[in-house]
Write a protein that holds these residues in place. Structure first.
Motif, mmCIF file in Angstrom:
data_model
loop_
_atom_site.group_PDB
_atom_site.id
_atom_site.type_symbol
_atom_site.label_atom_id
_atom_site.label_comp_id
_atom_site.label_asym_id
_atom_site.label_seq_id
_atom_site.Cartn_x
_atom_site.Cartn_y
_atom_site.Cartn_z
ATOM 1 N N PHE A 171 -5.530 8.203 -6.269
ATOM 2 C CA PHE A 171 -6.362 7.330 -7.552
ATOM 3 C C PHE A 171 -7.789 7.736 -7.427
ATOM 4 O O PHE A 171 -8.437 7.384 -6.510
ATOM 5 N N GLY A 181 -4.953 1.812 2.865
ATOM 6 C CA GLY A 181 -4.811 1.495 1.523
ATOM 7 C C GLY A 181 -6.021 0.285 1.186
ATOM 8 O O GLY A 181 -6.664 -0.319 1.818
ATOM 9 N N LYS A 182 -6.004 0.252 -0.409
ATOM 10 C CA LYS A 182 -7.101 -0.705 -0.725
ATOM 11 C C LYS A 182 -6.196 -1.639 -1.575
ATOM 12 O O LYS A 182 -6.135 -1.653 -2.887
ATOM 13 N N LYS A 227 0.643 6.125 -17.818
ATOM 14 C CA LYS A 227 0.606 4.540 -17.422
ATOM 15 C C LYS A 227 1.414 4.474 -16.238
ATOM 16 O O LYS A 227 1.248 3.834 -15.162
ATOM 17 N N LEU A 255 -6.852 -2.277 -5.238
ATOM 18 C CA LEU A 255 -6.213 -1.161 -6.344
ATOM 19 C C LEU A 255 -5.202 -1.797 -6.828
ATOM 20 O O LEU A 255 -4.796 -1.561 -7.951
ATOM 21 N N ALA A 256 -4.187 -2.510 -5.959
ATOM 22 C CA ALA A 256 -3.026 -2.878 -6.607
ATOM 23 C C ALA A 256 -3.052 -3.938 -7.572
ATOM 24 O O ALA A 256 -1.911 -4.036 -8.202
ATOM 25 N N TYR A 288 -2.684 8.251 6.630
ATOM 26 C CA TYR A 288 -3.091 8.028 5.347
ATOM 27 C C TYR A 288 -4.307 7.549 5.462
ATOM 28 O O TYR A 288 -4.656 6.553 6.124
ATOM 29 N N PRO A 289 -5.508 7.493 4.293
ATOM 30 C CA PRO A 289 -6.559 6.793 4.316
ATOM 31 C C PRO A 289 -6.112 5.259 4.137
ATOM 32 O O PRO A 289 -4.886 5.054 3.526
ATOM 33 N N LEU A 296 0.180 6.140 -13.056
ATOM 34 C CA LEU A 296 -0.772 5.546 -12.420
ATOM 35 C C LEU A 296 -0.509 4.381 -11.777
ATOM 36 O O LEU A 296 -0.903 4.036 -10.692
ATOM 37 N N GLU A 297 0.327 3.501 -12.348
ATOM 38 C CA GLU A 297 0.553 2.233 -11.982
ATOM 39 C C GLU A 297 1.379 2.549 -10.442
ATOM 40 O O GLU A 297 1.083 1.749 -9.585
ATOM 41 N N LEU A 343 -1.319 3.182 -8.028
ATOM 42 C CA LEU A 343 -1.874 1.878 -7.521
ATOM 43 C C LEU A 343 -1.096 1.048 -6.709
ATOM 44 O O LEU A 343 -1.797 0.427 -5.749
ATOM 45 N N ALA A 344 0.069 0.936 -6.805
ATOM 46 C CA ALA A 344 1.111 -0.084 -6.212
ATOM 47 C C ALA A 344 1.143 0.574 -4.596
ATOM 48 O O ALA A 344 1.588 -0.411 -3.781
ATOM 49 N N PRO A 383 0.446 1.833 -1.277
ATOM 50 C CA PRO A 383 -0.889 2.381 -0.329
ATOM 51 C C PRO A 383 -0.811 3.870 0.155
ATOM 52 O O PRO A 383 -2.002 4.262 0.432
ATOM 53 N N GLN A 384 0.083 4.413 0.193
ATOM 54 C CA GLN A 384 0.345 5.820 0.616
ATOM 55 C C GLN A 384 0.062 6.714 -0.581
ATOM 56 O O GLN A 384 -0.103 8.133 -0.381
ATOM 57 N N LEU A 423 -8.811 6.013 -15.077
ATOM 58 C CA LEU A 423 -8.599 5.052 -15.841
ATOM 59 C C LEU A 423 -9.692 5.301 -17.212
ATOM 60 O O LEU A 423 -9.339 4.844 -18.219
ATOM 61 N N VAL A 457 -3.491 -1.078 -15.831
ATOM 62 C CA VAL A 457 -3.366 0.182 -16.529
ATOM 63 C C VAL A 457 -3.365 -0.092 -17.981
ATOM 64 O O VAL A 457 -2.355 -0.630 -18.542
ATOM 65 N N GLN A 516 -2.581 5.528 -2.976
ATOM 66 C CA GLN A 516 -3.653 5.299 -3.523
ATOM 67 C C GLN A 516 -5.016 6.163 -3.224
ATOM 68 O O GLN A 516 -5.780 6.447 -3.853
ATOM 69 N N TRP A 517 -4.903 7.237 -2.255
ATOM 70 C CA TRP A 517 -5.853 7.959 -1.794
ATOM 71 C C TRP A 517 -5.857 9.234 -3.148
ATOM 72 O O TRP A 517 -6.869 9.403 -3.523
#
Lengths: 269, 269
Positions: free
Chosen positions: B194, A259-260, B178, A263-264, A256-257, B181-182, B185-186, B188-189, B199, A268, B191-192
């Protein structure tokens, strides 16, 4: 039985005659157990593909070649159906159209190579241009040798730009083809698959064996190997192709790329 | 609950506000039973597709539209994975490239429509050109009305040349988006998946609802209906899309090409 015995990485001393299409090197000897293993591999391949797609960096090209009725369509159905349709694309190359013939023979091929994160299966491929063309002497030996070089150069370019290439020769015997053609002819629901040309091409069996041996020898490299897949047994064929793919993914190790963490923290609204 | 209640065949009195994204009209109320029903439908759809491919006459185009996170990718995975990769192709339309923008907006779409025997799923589609473009006022109302007409004419041509068109709007609520999306964001696997633009677009929720209502109203016909698929529940969404497809096949009644008794007499040498 190690996969390496069926992975051709050099043309040196290669002869198709050394391989037995009846062999089942990856079979447990029990069909039910083999099918269970295929189901297990399918789930693992699906998970790997998901990550490969998310990674969105590298490309995977799988080439399926083989005589008529060798099971190219059946392999697509039996092995690649477990993949998410978003990340896989099957391209079936037929007789070239007038438009395709008006271009160089790699033009239509190049247009279909995989993009980042994508897996593409070629159901027949650029290799037809050194097989059927050579068997019927539409090209002479000198032209065929030129094409082998062009194919190696083309694949080298793909490799150097991030594509993994896996080439599978589905190996059946002439007797097995006879049985499969007879089954097609006998069953009204299978007759649509029958092409009278298949009977004509069958006359050239020996020539095809020679052409395949030459083509595999000329284009097998450590980076773009051919695999000789004993394919008289359909269950074994699917199982072995799945094992080959699993070995490929184990080497590729898709991830997986990263994590950022920022972003967490996003909200929203 | 009859499918007809969710099949929009005329724009008259259509309003998205009349539909509840939380509804589960095709659910039995029991998730396990729903999943079992989906498995059963998948097997039936697979069999139908096989015949549709063999028939090699008609074409089937499925359009998936919906707000960000509405589950277009998930539907591809959840419903279309049961299909033989030979007979299905998924096309994901992204922001147009410079080359695509240099042509009319239907140019890239037309290039991807299904061929005989093929099922193509559009993951986003020509409808983006009356949705995001209208929401951000890149096109004015007069241009939008012109495009509705162009879309109807384009689809009429496809219909008249043998394509069945099924358009699915995956309907989620703003709250469900919502939550999704949350979740992206939460994890890491995830997040790519997103895109910060999601938003921004979310700010235009109301405008999108208006644009969807107008587009669906303007382009729903008995021959190329829209289906409003309540999609807050993923299980229900997949189940309902599968039911829609099953109903389509029941109407199409694909059939194997007629058998050729002469073939059964052919001898394979």
């Amino acid at each position: 039985m190690p996969l390496a015995d069926f992975r051709i990485t050099s043309g040196k001393n290669f002869s198709l005659a050394d391989f037995n299409p009846d062999a089942k090197p990856f079979s447990s000897g029990d069909k039910v157990a083999d099918q269970a293993r295929l189901t297990e591999l399918s789930a693992q391949l699906d998970a790997q593909q998901d990550i490969f797609y998310a990674e969105h960096q590298r490309k995977l090209l799988i080439v399926l070649q083989g005589m008529d009725t060798s099971g190219k369509d059946g392999t697509v159905r039996g092995v690649f159906r477990s993949f998410d349709p978003l990340g896989i694309r099957v391209v079936s190359f037929k007789s070239p159209t007038a438009e395709e013939l008006a271009h160089d023979y790699l033009w239509r091929i190049h247009a279909q190579v995989p993009r980042a994160g994508e897996i593409v299966v070629f159901n027949r491929s650029h290799y037809e241009d050194v097989l059927i063309t050579r068997v019927h002497e539409w090209i002479d030996e000198a032209e065929c040798e030129r094409r082998y070089k062009q194919l190696r150069a083309f694949e080298t370019m793909l490799l150097e730009t991030g594509t993994t290439i896996v080439k599978c020769f589905l190996h059946i015997s002439k007797d097995e083809q006879k049985a499969r053609l007879e089954a097609r002819l006998a069953d009204p629901q299978k007759q649509w698959k029958f092409d009278p040309k298949d009977l004509e091409e069958r006359q050239y069996w020996k020539n095809y064996e020679t052409a395949y041996t030459a083509a595999i020898a000329a284009t097998s490299t450590p980076e773009a190997p051919w695999y000789v897949v004993p394919a008289n047994s359909k269950t074994h064929r699917n199982l072995m192709v799945a094992e080959i793919l699993m070995a490929v993914f184990e080497k590729l190790k898709p991830a997986y790329p990263p994590g950022k963490p920022a972003l967490a923290k996003l909200k929203v609204a």
